[in-house]
Design an enzyme around this catalytic site. Sequence first.
Site, PDB file in Angstrom:
ATOM      1  N   ASN A  10       3.428  -6.425   2.876  1.00 36.11           N
ATOM      2  CA  ASN A  10       2.415  -6.007   3.853  1.00 36.11           C
ATOM      3  C   ASN A  10       1.774  -7.269   4.404  1.00 36.11           C
ATOM      4  OD1 ASN A  10       0.258  -4.994   5.259  1.00 36.11           O
ATOM      5  ND2 ASN A  10      -0.783  -4.090   3.479  1.00 36.11           N
ATOM      6  N   TRP A  11       2.179  -7.634   5.617  1.00 33.40           N
ATOM      7  CA  TRP A  11       1.704  -8.908   6.186  1.00 33.40           C
ATOM      8  C   TRP A  11       0.270  -8.819   6.698  1.00 33.40           C
ATOM      9  CZ3 TRP A  11       6.553 -10.702   9.540  1.00 33.40           C
ATOM     10  CH2 TRP A  11       7.647 -10.909   8.669  1.00 33.40           C
ATOM     11  N   LYS A  12      -0.267  -7.618   6.780  1.00 36.52           N
ATOM     12  CA  LYS A  12      -1.644  -7.396   7.256  1.00 36.52           C
ATOM     13  C   LYS A  12      -1.856  -8.089   8.618  1.00 36.52           C
ATOM     14  CE  LYS A  12      -3.071  -6.658   2.535  1.00 36.52           C
ATOM     15  NZ  LYS A  12      -4.098  -6.733   1.510  1.00 36.52           N
TER      16      LYS A  12
ATOM     17  N   SER B  72      -2.255  -7.738  -6.007  1.00 35.51           N
ATOM     18  CA  SER B  72      -1.998  -9.054  -6.588  1.00 35.51           C
ATOM     19  C   SER B  72      -0.656  -9.156  -7.317  1.00 35.51           C
ATOM     20  CB  SER B  72      -3.152  -9.479  -7.502  1.00 35.51           C
ATOM     21  OG  SER B  72      -4.365  -9.562  -6.765  1.00 35.51           O
TER      22      SER B  72
ATOM     23  N   GLY C 206      -5.864  -8.425  -3.375  1.00 37.42           N
ATOM     24  CA  GLY C 206      -6.308  -9.720  -2.852  1.00 37.42           C
ATOM     25  C   GLY C 206      -7.259 -10.461  -3.782  1.00 37.42           C
TER      26      GLY C 206
ATOM     27  N   GLU D  25      -7.853  -0.849   2.732  1.00 39.63           N
ATOM     28  CA  GLU D  25      -8.621  -1.584   3.752  1.00 39.63           C
ATOM     29  C   GLU D  25      -8.951  -0.672   4.921  1.00 39.63           C
ATOM     30  OE1 GLU D  25      -5.912  -4.905   3.988  1.00 39.63           O
ATOM     31  OE2 GLU D  25      -6.582  -5.520   2.002  1.00 39.63           O
TER      32      GLU D  25
ATOM     33  N   HIS E   2      -4.092   2.830   3.613  1.00 41.41           N
ATOM     34  CA  HIS E   2      -4.342   1.610   2.839  1.00 41.41           C
ATOM     35  C   HIS E   2      -5.844   1.506   2.566  1.00 41.41           C
ATOM     36  CE1 HIS E   2      -4.775  -2.627   1.832  1.00 41.41           C
ATOM     37  NE2 HIS E   2      -3.490  -2.601   1.511  1.00 41.41           N
TER      38      HIS E   2
ATOM     39  N   GLY F  43       0.897  -7.917  -0.769  1.00 39.21           N
ATOM     40  CA  GLY F  43       0.149  -8.505   0.343  1.00 39.21           C
ATOM     41  C   GLY F  43       0.340 -10.008   0.385  1.00 39.21           C
ATOM     42  N   GLY F  44      -0.596 -10.729  -0.211  1.00 43.59           N
ATOM     43  CA  GLY F  44      -0.638 -12.190  -0.159  1.00 43.59           C
ATOM     44  C   GLY F  44       0.704 -12.864  -0.424  1.00 43.59           C
TER      45      GLY F  44
ATOM     46  N   GLU G 161      -2.614   1.551  -5.522  1.00 43.55           N
ATOM     47  CA  GLU G 161      -3.219   0.243  -5.303  1.00 43.55           C
ATOM     48  C   GLU G 161      -4.674   0.273  -5.749  1.00 43.55           C
ATOM     49  OE1 GLU G 161      -0.971  -2.252  -2.303  1.00 43.55           O
ATOM     50  OE2 GLU G 161      -2.362  -1.063  -1.130  1.00 43.55           O
TER      51      GLU G 161
HETATM   52  P1  PGA Z   1      -2.325  -8.219  -2.385  1.00 45.06           P
HETATM   53  O1  PGA Z   1      -2.398  -6.968  -1.379  1.00 45.06           O
HETATM   54  O2  PGA Z   1      -0.907  -8.286  -2.886  1.00 45.06           O
HETATM   55  O3  PGA Z   1      -2.710  -9.411  -1.559  1.00 45.06           O
HETATM   56  O4  PGA Z   1      -3.294  -7.945  -3.490  1.00 45.06           O
HETATM   57  C1  PGA Z   1      -1.735  -5.770  -1.662  1.00 45.06           C
HETATM   58  C2  PGA Z   1      -1.970  -4.779  -0.565  1.00 45.06           C
HETATM   59  O5  PGA Z   1      -3.053  -4.744  -0.004  1.00 45.06           O
HETATM   60  O6  PGA Z   1      -1.059  -3.984  -0.223  1.00 45.06           O
END
Ligand code: PGA
Length: 255
Positions: free
Chosen positions: A13-15, A216, A176, A100, A98, A237-238, A170
């Site tokens: 997930n490149w956000k 993470s 994050g 966020e 998600h 994500g990251g 999640e």
């Molecule tokens: P993260 O994000 O791996 O940076 O914790 C995961 C996500 O939000 O899907």
Amino acid sequence: MTSPLRRPLIAGNWKMNLTLAQSVELAKAVKEGAASASGETAVAVAFTAIPVVAEVLRGSSVRLSGQDCHWEAQGAYTGEVSAEMLKDAGCQMVILGHSERRKLFGESDEQVNRKLGAALKAGLTPIVCVGETLDERETQKTWRVLETQIAGGLKGFAPADLSKIVIAYEPVWAIGTGKTATPAQAQEAHLFLRGQLKKLHGDAFAQGTRILYGGSVTAENVDSLMAQSDVDGALVGGASLKADAFKRIMAFKAP
Ligand code: PGA
């Protein structure tokens, strides 16, 4: 290791990151990594990058995903992008609900439910995210929150409609933050979620539905998470922004 009924899926997930040039470069690396991937791979890229990444991924097994969509197919919804538009631009999947989106944009289970209908209608594979906040975990509300999000998000669909659905667990406190759920915590929550899927649509549906872990995930911890019997993949994500780390995650090793 996941059941043979469920093909593992690693989704990046490149956000809201990367220019077009950076997106193309990373997509090329992911495409290259697909040769040594242990399961299926997908990348969820920014709306603007979808056409260029689709071009890079053409002919490869890596699937392309949106990060959200609107519940209507078209119309006067300034700033929104529909599931049909994602499909038209080259996506096969879409992330929905998600944390966020829930936290920063006030998305409700009802909205996730409507978006799910739109995604299915457009022929996209939905990745529906659920998860508790730190406060909810510390006050013993985790199971109630997960139950509500699953029941609300998946409401009104028959199991046949949901045959392609992917769930992502999640925990919000792990996203994050560098604070991953332990493999045992992830397994416990995944087992609970599978129980909820069974309650909704029976055992065959529950056993056939992939549940990803997100929060993470790194090249260092992916193997121990994937070793859990109910962890069927990862939403990353990251670490999905770093080619080498993501390639190692795609090539996870589980016993
Ligand atoms: P993260 O994000 O791996 O940076 O914790 C995961 C996500 O939000 O899907």
